[in-house]
Design a protein around this motif. Structure first.
Motif, PDB file in Angstrom:
ATOM      1  N   THR A  92      -0.382   2.699  -5.276  1.00  0.00           N
ATOM      2  CA  THR A  92      -0.368   1.255  -5.073  1.00  0.00           C
ATOM      3  C   THR A  92      -1.741   0.652  -5.368  1.00  0.00           C
ATOM      4  O   THR A  92      -1.844  -0.407  -5.998  1.00  0.00           O
ATOM      5  CB  THR A  92       0.067   0.926  -3.629  1.00  0.00           C
ATOM      6  N   ALA A  93      -2.793   1.334  -4.926  1.00  0.00           N
ATOM      7  CA  ALA A  93      -4.151   0.852  -5.183  1.00  0.00           C
ATOM      8  C   ALA A  93      -4.455   0.847  -6.680  1.00  0.00           C
ATOM      9  O   ALA A  93      -5.073  -0.101  -7.198  1.00  0.00           O
ATOM     10  CB  ALA A  93      -5.167   1.710  -4.436  1.00  0.00           C
ATOM     11  N   GLU A  94      -4.024   1.894  -7.383  1.00  0.00           N
ATOM     12  CA  GLU A  94      -4.237   1.946  -8.834  1.00  0.00           C
ATOM     13  C   GLU A  94      -3.521   0.808  -9.533  1.00  0.00           C
ATOM     14  O   GLU A  94      -4.072   0.175 -10.441  1.00  0.00           O
ATOM     15  CB  GLU A  94      -3.753   3.289  -9.395  1.00  0.00           C
ATOM     16  N   LEU A  95      -2.287   0.523  -9.098  1.00  0.00           N
ATOM     17  CA  LEU A  95      -1.533  -0.584  -9.682  1.00  0.00           C
ATOM     18  C   LEU A  95      -2.237  -1.910  -9.392  1.00  0.00           C
ATOM     19  O   LEU A  95      -2.358  -2.769 -10.275  1.00  0.00           O
ATOM     20  CB  LEU A  95      -0.102  -0.607  -9.138  1.00  0.00           C
ATOM     21  N   GLY A  96      -2.727  -2.067  -8.169  1.00  0.00           N
ATOM     22  CA  GLY A  96      -3.455  -3.279  -7.803  1.00  0.00           C
ATOM     23  C   GLY A  96      -4.712  -3.476  -8.650  1.00  0.00           C
ATOM     24  O   GLY A  96      -4.997  -4.588  -9.096  1.00  0.00           O
ATOM     25  N   MET A  97      -5.439  -2.392  -8.877  1.00  0.00           N
ATOM     26  CA  MET A  97      -6.655  -2.469  -9.711  1.00  0.00           C
ATOM     27  C   MET A  97      -6.294  -2.829 -11.155  1.00  0.00           C
ATOM     28  O   MET A  97      -6.993  -3.625 -11.789  1.00  0.00           O
ATOM     29  CB  MET A  97      -7.431  -1.153  -9.670  1.00  0.00           C
ATOM     30  N   THR A  98      -5.218  -2.268 -11.657  1.00  0.00           N
ATOM     31  CA  THR A  98      -4.783  -2.571 -13.014  1.00  0.00           C
ATOM     32  C   THR A  98      -4.433  -4.048 -13.149  1.00  0.00           C
ATOM     33  O   THR A  98      -4.841  -4.711 -14.099  1.00  0.00           O
ATOM     34  CB  THR A  98      -3.565  -1.697 -13.406  1.00  0.00           C
ATOM     35  N   LEU A  99      -3.697  -4.561 -12.174  1.00  0.00           N
ATOM     36  CA  LEU A  99      -3.327  -5.985 -12.201  1.00  0.00           C
ATOM     37  C   LEU A  99      -4.563  -6.868 -12.053  1.00  0.00           C
ATOM     38  O   LEU A  99      -4.677  -7.898 -12.717  1.00  0.00           O
ATOM     39  CB  LEU A  99      -2.311  -6.282 -11.092  1.00  0.00           C
ATOM     40  N   LYS A 100      -5.445  -6.469 -11.157  1.00  0.00           N
ATOM     41  CA  LYS A 100      -6.662  -7.257 -10.931  1.00  0.00           C
ATOM     42  C   LYS A 100      -7.514  -7.320 -12.207  1.00  0.00           C
ATOM     43  O   LYS A 100      -8.001  -8.396 -12.577  1.00  0.00           O
ATOM     44  CB  LYS A 100      -7.460  -6.629  -9.787  1.00  0.00           C
TER      45      LYS A 100
ATOM     46  N   TYR B  33       9.552  14.292  -3.917  1.00  0.00           N
ATOM     47  CA  TYR B  33       9.856  13.558  -2.681  1.00  0.00           C
ATOM     48  C   TYR B  33       9.391  12.105  -2.806  1.00  0.00           C
ATOM     49  O   TYR B  33      10.097  11.181  -2.405  1.00  0.00           O
ATOM     50  CB  TYR B  33       9.177  14.212  -1.472  1.00  0.00           C
ATOM     51  N   ILE B  34       8.210  11.923  -3.365  1.00  0.00           N
ATOM     52  CA  ILE B  34       7.666  10.572  -3.550  1.00  0.00           C
ATOM     53  C   ILE B  34       8.564   9.784  -4.503  1.00  0.00           C
ATOM     54  O   ILE B  34       8.889   8.619  -4.252  1.00  0.00           O
ATOM     55  CB  ILE B  34       6.215  10.627  -4.074  1.00  0.00           C
ATOM     56  N   GLU B  35       8.978  10.426  -5.586  1.00  0.00           N
ATOM     57  CA  GLU B  35       9.840   9.747  -6.557  1.00  0.00           C
ATOM     58  C   GLU B  35      11.168   9.338  -5.918  1.00  0.00           C
ATOM     59  O   GLU B  35      11.669   8.239  -6.160  1.00  0.00           O
ATOM     60  CB  GLU B  35      10.085  10.646  -7.764  1.00  0.00           C
TER      61      GLU B  35
ATOM     62  N   GLU C 161       0.524  13.468   3.344  1.00  0.00           N
ATOM     63  CA  GLU C 161       0.131  13.531   1.927  1.00  0.00           C
ATOM     64  C   GLU C 161       0.924  12.534   1.085  1.00  0.00           C
ATOM     65  O   GLU C 161       0.375  11.913   0.174  1.00  0.00           O
ATOM     66  CB  GLU C 161       0.329  14.952   1.390  1.00  0.00           C
ATOM     67  N   ILE C 162       2.211  12.367   1.384  1.00  0.00           N
ATOM     68  CA  ILE C 162       3.029  11.397   0.651  1.00  0.00           C
ATOM     69  C   ILE C 162       2.505   9.989   0.894  1.00  0.00           C
ATOM     70  O   ILE C 162       2.383   9.189  -0.038  1.00  0.00           O
ATOM     71  CB  ILE C 162       4.513  11.529   1.052  1.00  0.00           C
ATOM     72  N   SER C 163       2.172   9.689   2.130  1.00  0.00           N
ATOM     73  CA  SER C 163       1.633   8.367   2.456  1.00  0.00           C
ATOM     74  C   SER C 163       0.324   8.112   1.712  1.00  0.00           C
ATOM     75  O   SER C 163       0.124   7.036   1.141  1.00  0.00           O
ATOM     76  CB  SER C 163       1.417   8.261   3.963  1.00  0.00           C
ATOM     77  N   LEU C 164      -0.557   9.108   1.716  1.00  0.00           N
ATOM     78  CA  LEU C 164      -1.832   8.963   1.007  1.00  0.00           C
ATOM     79  C   LEU C 164      -1.617   8.776  -0.488  1.00  0.00           C
ATOM     80  O   LEU C 164      -2.270   7.947  -1.126  1.00  0.00           O
ATOM     81  CB  LEU C 164      -2.726  10.186   1.254  1.00  0.00           C
ATOM     82  N   ARG C 165      -0.693   9.534  -1.042  1.00  0.00           N
ATOM     83  CA  ARG C 165      -0.447   9.465  -2.487  1.00  0.00           C
ATOM     84  C   ARG C 165       0.178   8.127  -2.872  1.00  0.00           C
ATOM     85  O   ARG C 165      -0.198   7.535  -3.886  1.00  0.00           O
ATOM     86  CB  ARG C 165       0.467  10.628  -2.890  1.00  0.00           C
ATOM     87  N   LEU C 166       1.122   7.619  -2.056  1.00  0.00           N
ATOM     88  CA  LEU C 166       1.709   6.304  -2.341  1.00  0.00           C
ATOM     89  C   LEU C 166       0.657   5.204  -2.238  1.00  0.00           C
ATOM     90  O   LEU C 166       0.659   4.262  -3.037  1.00  0.00           O
ATOM     91  CB  LEU C 166       2.870   6.030  -1.391  1.00  0.00           C
ATOM     92  N   THR C 167      -0.240   5.338  -1.274  1.00  0.00           N
ATOM     93  CA  THR C 167      -1.337   4.371  -1.139  1.00  0.00           C
ATOM     94  C   THR C 167      -2.215   4.406  -2.381  1.00  0.00           C
ATOM     95  O   THR C 167      -2.635   3.364  -2.887  1.00  0.00           O
ATOM     96  CB  THR C 167      -2.167   4.682   0.120  1.00  0.00           C
TER      97      THR C 167
END
Length: 159
Positions: free
Chosen positions: A147-155, A53-55, A138-144
């Motif tokens: 997104t946070a993981e991607l932000g940390m990677t970029l940071k 569903y997330i995908e 759960e989908i909202s939490l997982r997408l968050t």
């Protein structure tokens, strides 16, 4: 001690001793927890159900971004594709782990507010249901989280 001890009706039935022993072994095995799903396995099953569903949601957003005229279109597409790759990796890992644990998840039916799946777990079958509200949360939490993981990677990359 089995569930049948103390049951007077049990004493009057003709049963082979190997069947009684087999029943006792199954009860002990269930008590040990090797046939029923653990909390960790239930979480894995829930995630495996939610990831498609997330995908789909991320894919739809990527198509909308492609059609937009935003000047940051390329950056949004790269971020979305990165999240999509992570979802694919997680789905693969979950399927692999559940297969090693001899657990199979099959879609069953959808009612108005519930989505059911059949779980075949080490020789047993179980029905697993999720409400649409729980799925949304759960989908909202997982997408968050993605997104946070991607932000940390970029940071970390641009430090």
């Amino acid at each position: 001690m089995s569930k049948l001890d103390g049951n007077e009706r049990w004493k009057t039935k003709m049963v082979l001793t190997e069947h009684v022993d087999q029943y006792d072994q199954e009860i002990k095995a269930e008590g040990a927890g090797n046939k029923i799903l653990t909390v960790e396995e239930r979480t894995m099953v829930r995630d495996l159900i939610l990831l498609p569903y997330i995908e789909t949601m991320v894919d739809k957003s990527l198509r909308e971004i492609e059609l937009s005229g935003s000047i940051l279109k390329r950056a949004y597409l790269m971020a979305g594709q990165s999240i999509q790759r992570r979802i694919t990796q997680d789905t693969y890992q979950l399927k692999k782990e559940l297969k090693q644990r001899n657990i199979k998840v099959v879609p069953d039916e959808q009612e108005e507010f519930l989505v059911y799946h059949k779980i075949f777990c080490r020789g047993r079958q179980e029905r697993f249901g999720l409400t649409r509200d729980v799925m949304r949360t759960e989908i909202s939490l997982r997408l968050t989280q993605y997104t946070a993981e991607l932000g940390m990677t970029l940071k970390n990359h641009f430090k």
